[in-house]
Design a protein around this motif. Structure first.
Motif, PDB file in Angstrom:
ATOM      1  N   ALA A   1       1.307   7.137  -6.579  1.00 38.45           N
ATOM      2  CA  ALA A   1       0.410   8.105  -6.931  1.00 38.45           C
ATOM      3  C   ALA A   1       1.082   9.545  -6.860  1.00 38.45           C
ATOM      4  N   ALA A   2       1.757   9.753  -5.447  1.00 41.28           N
ATOM      5  CA  ALA A   2       2.341  10.933  -5.271  1.00 41.28           C
ATOM      6  C   ALA A   2       3.165  11.279  -6.088  1.00 41.28           C
TER       7      ALA A   2
ATOM      8  N   PHE B   1      -0.977   7.416   5.279  1.00 43.02           N
ATOM      9  CA  PHE B   1       0.322   7.505   4.762  1.00 43.02           C
ATOM     10  C   PHE B   1      -0.037   8.037   3.320  1.00 43.02           C
ATOM     11  N   ALA B   2      -0.901   7.664   2.649  1.00 45.16           N
ATOM     12  CA  ALA B   2      -1.364   8.593   1.223  1.00 45.16           C
ATOM     13  C   ALA B   2      -1.563   9.777   1.340  1.00 45.16           C
TER      14      ALA B   2
ATOM     15  N   PHE C   1       5.480  14.451  -1.357  1.00 47.44           N
ATOM     16  CA  PHE C   1       6.136  14.215  -2.556  1.00 47.44           C
ATOM     17  C   PHE C   1       5.381  14.693  -3.922  1.00 47.44           C
ATOM     18  N   GLY C   2       4.083  15.082  -3.436  1.00 39.18           N
ATOM     19  CA  GLY C   2       3.109  15.699  -4.627  1.00 39.18           C
ATOM     20  C   GLY C   2       3.689  16.792  -5.398  1.00 39.18           C
TER      21      GLY C   2
ATOM     22  N   GLN D   1       0.857  -1.231   0.046  1.00 40.31           N
ATOM     23  CA  GLN D   1      -0.060  -0.060  -0.138  1.00 40.31           C
ATOM     24  C   GLN D   1       0.834   1.187   0.045  1.00 40.31           C
ATOM     25  N   MET D   2       1.894   1.292   0.808  1.00 42.06           N
ATOM     26  CA  MET D   2       2.893   2.272   0.620  1.00 42.06           C
ATOM     27  C   MET D   2       3.352   2.681  -0.751  1.00 42.06           C
ATOM     28  N   ALA D   3       3.747   1.631  -1.443  1.00 41.19           N
ATOM     29  CA  ALA D   3       4.338   1.700  -2.614  1.00 41.19           C
ATOM     30  C   ALA D   3       3.228   2.218  -3.638  1.00 41.19           C
TER      31      ALA D   3
END
Length: 125
Positions: A61-62, A113-114, A121-122, A54-56
């Motif tokens: 996405a970010a 986290f998302a 990082f977005g 899920q972190m990956a």
């Protein structure tokens, strides 16, 4: 994290409880404003518990590019303190009842986290 890889010594499906620093700050401020309910209590905190997979996905996405989890063998963790930490996280790990904690403290935003990845990082894209 090497380019495109989230290399962690955890299985892809192992939840990893984490705490966003901003959530810690909000919680600490709450205690400083009203310490009486917290005297003598131990409260463990966690914002989220994503798996490495899920972190990956969230990092992908970010960042706007693919990130994959790669499990690193514990034996490859050279620092003894880090190896002890990852051994703990592969074993019992943290045991925060996240749903109960979050319900009891709705004043904290409890960053996923998302959301953290997007905020952090977005803008790198």
């Amino acid at each position: 994290m090497r380019s495109g890889l989230l290399d962690l010594p955890l299985p892809a499906d192992r939840p990893l409880q984490q705490l966003a620093r901003t959530d810690l700050g909000v919680f600490a401020a709450q205690i400083l404003r009203n310490p009486a309910p917290y005297v003598g209590r131990r409260i463990e905190l966690a914002s989220d518990a994503p798996t490495p997979a899920q972190m990956a996905t969230a990092l992908s996405a970010a960042l706007g590019r693919e990130v994959h989890h790669e499990r690193v063998p514990l034996a490859e963790v050279g620092n003894p303190d880090m190896r002890a930490m990852w051994t703990f996280l592969n074993g019992p790990g943290y045991q925060v009842d996240i749903a109960t904690l979050h319900a009891a403290h709705p004043e904290v935003r409890w960053t996923s986290f998302a959301d953290w990845a997007h905020h952090t990082f977005g803008s790198v894209r």
